[in-house]
Design a protein around this motif. Structure first.
Motif, PDB file in Angstrom:
ATOM      1  N   MET A  34       0.816  -1.214   0.000  1.00 38.01           N
ATOM      2  CA  MET A  34       0.000   0.000   0.000  1.00 38.01           C
ATOM      3  C   MET A  34       0.851   1.265   0.000  1.00 38.01           C
ATOM      4  SD  MET A  34      -3.193  -0.506  -0.195  1.00 38.01           S
ATOM      5  CE  MET A  34      -3.006  -1.896  -1.286  1.00 38.01           C
ATOM      6  N   ASN A  35       2.092   1.199   0.446  1.00 43.91           N
ATOM      7  CA  ASN A  35       2.965   2.364   0.527  1.00 43.91           C
ATOM      8  C   ASN A  35       4.155   2.232  -0.416  1.00 43.91           C
ATOM      9  OD1 ASN A  35       1.414   3.568   2.549  1.00 43.91           O
ATOM     10  ND2 ASN A  35       2.399   2.332   4.109  1.00 43.91           N
ATOM     11  N   LYS A  36       3.881   2.027  -1.693  1.00 43.65           N
ATOM     12  CA  LYS A  36       4.970   1.853  -2.656  1.00 43.65           C
ATOM     13  C   LYS A  36       5.767   3.131  -2.882  1.00 43.65           C
ATOM     14  CE  LYS A  36       3.203  -2.002  -5.276  1.00 43.65           C
ATOM     15  NZ  LYS A  36       2.765  -2.477  -6.579  1.00 43.65           N
ATOM     16  N   GLN A  37       5.189   4.280  -2.613  1.00 40.98           N
ATOM     17  CA  GLN A  37       5.905   5.537  -2.818  1.00 40.98           C
ATOM     18  C   GLN A  37       6.901   5.821  -1.708  1.00 40.98           C
ATOM     19  OE1 GLN A  37       2.685   5.276  -2.063  1.00 40.98           O
ATOM     20  NE2 GLN A  37       2.271   6.581  -0.301  1.00 40.98           N
ATOM     21  N   ASN A  38       6.840   5.064  -0.632  1.00 42.06           N
ATOM     22  CA  ASN A  38       7.730   5.271   0.505  1.00 42.06           C
ATOM     23  C   ASN A  38       9.113   4.688   0.211  1.00 42.06           C
ATOM     24  OD1 ASN A  38       8.802   5.682   3.017  1.00 42.06           O
ATOM     25  ND2 ASN A  38       7.086   4.779   4.120  1.00 42.06           N
ATOM     26  N   VAL A  39      10.133   5.263   0.824  1.00 42.38           N
ATOM     27  CA  VAL A  39      11.511   4.802   0.632  1.00 42.38           C
ATOM     28  C   VAL A  39      11.723   3.429   1.270  1.00 42.38           C
ATOM     29  CG1 VAL A  39      13.924   5.378   1.088  1.00 42.38           C
ATOM     30  CG2 VAL A  39      12.280   7.186   0.604  1.00 42.38           C
ATOM     31  N   TRP A  40      11.000   3.133   2.352  1.00 41.20           N
ATOM     32  CA  TRP A  40      11.196   1.907   3.125  1.00 41.20           C
ATOM     33  C   TRP A  40      10.366   0.733   2.598  1.00 41.20           C
ATOM     34  CZ3 TRP A  40      15.093   2.198   6.376  1.00 41.20           C
ATOM     35  CH2 TRP A  40      15.481   3.456   6.826  1.00 41.20           C
ATOM     36  N   HIS A  41       9.821   0.849   1.399  1.00 40.23           N
ATOM     37  CA  HIS A  41       8.937  -0.174   0.842  1.00 40.23           C
ATOM     38  C   HIS A  41       9.584  -1.557   0.831  1.00 40.23           C
ATOM     39  CE1 HIS A  41       6.477  -2.369  -2.016  1.00 40.23           C
ATOM     40  NE2 HIS A  41       7.517  -2.464  -2.828  1.00 40.23           N
ATOM     41  N   TYR A  42      10.766  -1.671   0.300  1.00 41.40           N
ATOM     42  CA  TYR A  42      11.408  -2.983   0.170  1.00 41.40           C
ATOM     43  C   TYR A  42      11.847  -3.554   1.514  1.00 41.40           C
ATOM     44  CZ  TYR A  42      11.322  -2.212  -4.815  1.00 41.40           C
ATOM     45  OH  TYR A  42      10.898  -1.987  -6.101  1.00 41.40           O
ATOM     46  N   LEU A  43      12.245  -2.709   2.425  1.00 43.66           N
ATOM     47  CA  LEU A  43      12.633  -3.188   3.754  1.00 43.66           C
ATOM     48  C   LEU A  43      11.431  -3.756   4.504  1.00 43.66           C
ATOM     49  CD1 LEU A  43      14.838  -3.451   5.919  1.00 43.66           C
ATOM     50  CD2 LEU A  43      14.134  -1.199   6.731  1.00 43.66           C
ATOM     51  N   VAL A  44      10.313  -3.056   4.460  1.00 36.99           N
ATOM     52  CA  VAL A  44       9.105  -3.538   5.133  1.00 36.99           C
ATOM     53  C   VAL A  44       8.616  -4.819   4.478  1.00 36.99           C
ATOM     54  CG1 VAL A  44       6.698  -2.965   5.674  1.00 36.99           C
ATOM     55  CG2 VAL A  44       8.464  -1.237   5.914  1.00 36.99           C
ATOM     56  N   LEU A  45       8.710  -4.899   3.155  1.00 36.77           N
ATOM     57  CA  LEU A  45       8.309  -6.113   2.449  1.00 36.77           C
ATOM     58  C   LEU A  45       9.198  -7.288   2.840  1.00 36.77           C
ATOM     59  CD1 LEU A  45       6.480  -7.368   0.279  1.00 36.77           C
ATOM     60  CD2 LEU A  45       8.193  -6.705  -1.409  1.00 36.77           C
ATOM     61  N   ALA A  46      10.489  -7.069   2.933  1.00 34.65           N
ATOM     62  CA  ALA A  46      11.414  -8.137   3.323  1.00 34.65           C
ATOM     63  C   ALA A  46      11.150  -8.599   4.753  1.00 34.65           C
ATOM     64  CB  ALA A  46      12.853  -7.671   3.177  1.00 34.65           C
ATOM     65  N   ILE A  47      10.882  -7.676   5.658  1.00 34.31           N
ATOM     66  CA  ILE A  47      10.592  -8.050   7.043  1.00 34.31           C
ATOM     67  C   ILE A  47       9.290  -8.844   7.114  1.00 34.31           C
ATOM     68  CG2 ILE A  47       9.993  -7.115   9.315  1.00 34.31           C
ATOM     69  CD1 ILE A  47      11.962  -4.839   8.744  1.00 34.31           C
ATOM     70  N   GLY A  48       8.301  -8.464   6.318  1.00 33.99           N
ATOM     71  CA  GLY A  48       7.035  -9.203   6.287  1.00 33.99           C
ATOM     72  C   GLY A  48       7.209 -10.612   5.758  1.00 33.99           C
ATOM     73  N   ILE A  49       8.012 -10.765   4.723  1.00 32.33           N
ATOM     74  CA  ILE A  49       8.252 -12.104   4.169  1.00 32.33           C
ATOM     75  C   ILE A  49       9.027 -12.962   5.162  1.00 32.33           C
ATOM     76  CG2 ILE A  49       9.513 -13.336   2.354  1.00 32.33           C
ATOM     77  CD1 ILE A  49       8.694 -11.064   0.453  1.00 32.33           C
ATOM     78  N   ILE A  50       9.995 -12.374   5.828  1.00 37.85           N
ATOM     79  CA  ILE A  50      10.763 -13.117   6.837  1.00 37.85           C
ATOM     80  C   ILE A  50       9.860 -13.523   7.999  1.00 37.85           C
ATOM     81  CG2 ILE A  50      12.585 -12.855   8.571  1.00 37.85           C
ATOM     82  CD1 ILE A  50      14.128 -11.225   6.461  1.00 37.85           C
ATOM     83  N   ALA A  51       8.928 -12.649   8.384  1.00 37.33           N
ATOM     84  CA  ALA A  51       7.994 -12.985   9.464  1.00 37.33           C
ATOM     85  C   ALA A  51       7.082 -14.140   9.052  1.00 37.33           C
ATOM     86  CB  ALA A  51       7.174 -11.762   9.854  1.00 37.33           C
ATOM     87  N   CYS A  52       6.623 -14.144   7.807  1.00 38.51           N
ATOM     88  CA  CYS A  52       5.780 -15.249   7.330  1.00 38.51           C
ATOM     89  C   CYS A  52       6.564 -16.555   7.276  1.00 38.51           C
ATOM     90  CB  CYS A  52       5.213 -14.926   5.955  1.00 38.51           C
ATOM     91  SG  CYS A  52       3.916 -13.696   5.978  1.00 38.51           S
ATOM     92  N   LEU A  53       7.784 -16.502   6.806  1.00 40.64           N
ATOM     93  CA  LEU A  53       8.610 -17.712   6.756  1.00 40.64           C
ATOM     94  C   LEU A  53       8.933 -18.205   8.169  1.00 40.64           C
ATOM     95  CD1 LEU A  53      11.052 -16.830   3.842  1.00 40.64           C
ATOM     96  CD2 LEU A  53       9.135 -18.434   3.809  1.00 40.64           C
ATOM     97  N   GLY A  54       9.165 -17.276   9.082  1.00 39.49           N
ATOM     98  CA  GLY A  54       9.406 -17.650  10.479  1.00 39.49           C
ATOM     99  C   GLY A  54       8.186 -18.315  11.100  1.00 39.49           C
TER     100      GLY A  54
END
Length: 73
Positions: A34-54
């Motif tokens: 939802m926040n693709k215009q933000n600078v932290w988009h990829y970091l938040v996405l990576a943390i979310g994927i790591i949380a799902c895998l965890g």
């Protein structure tokens, strides 16, 4: 065939650790898309994927441990 209570409690602890990650991971992924215009988009996405895998790993480990305690394997 008695249940090993120590191993059973360890498995339940794994599952209780996976429970918050099951909700945090998808919400972080949704927030990242939802926040693709933000600078932290990829970091938040990576943390979310790591949380799902965890969460998936902890669920697997918890169920494996519970089965081990029930069947004395």
């Amino acid at each position: 065939m008695a249940t090993n209570k120590n191993i059973l409690s360890k498995g339940i602890k794994y599952l209780s650790g996976a429970l918050p990650l099951m909700f945090i991971g998808p919400s972080l992924i949704y927030n990242a898309f939802m926040n693709k215009q933000n600078v932290w988009h990829y970091l938040v996405l990576a943390i979310g994927i790591i949380a799902c895998l965890g969460a998936m790993f902890l669920m697997y480990l918890g169920l494996k441990t519970i089965m081990k305690s029930l069947f004395n394997d």
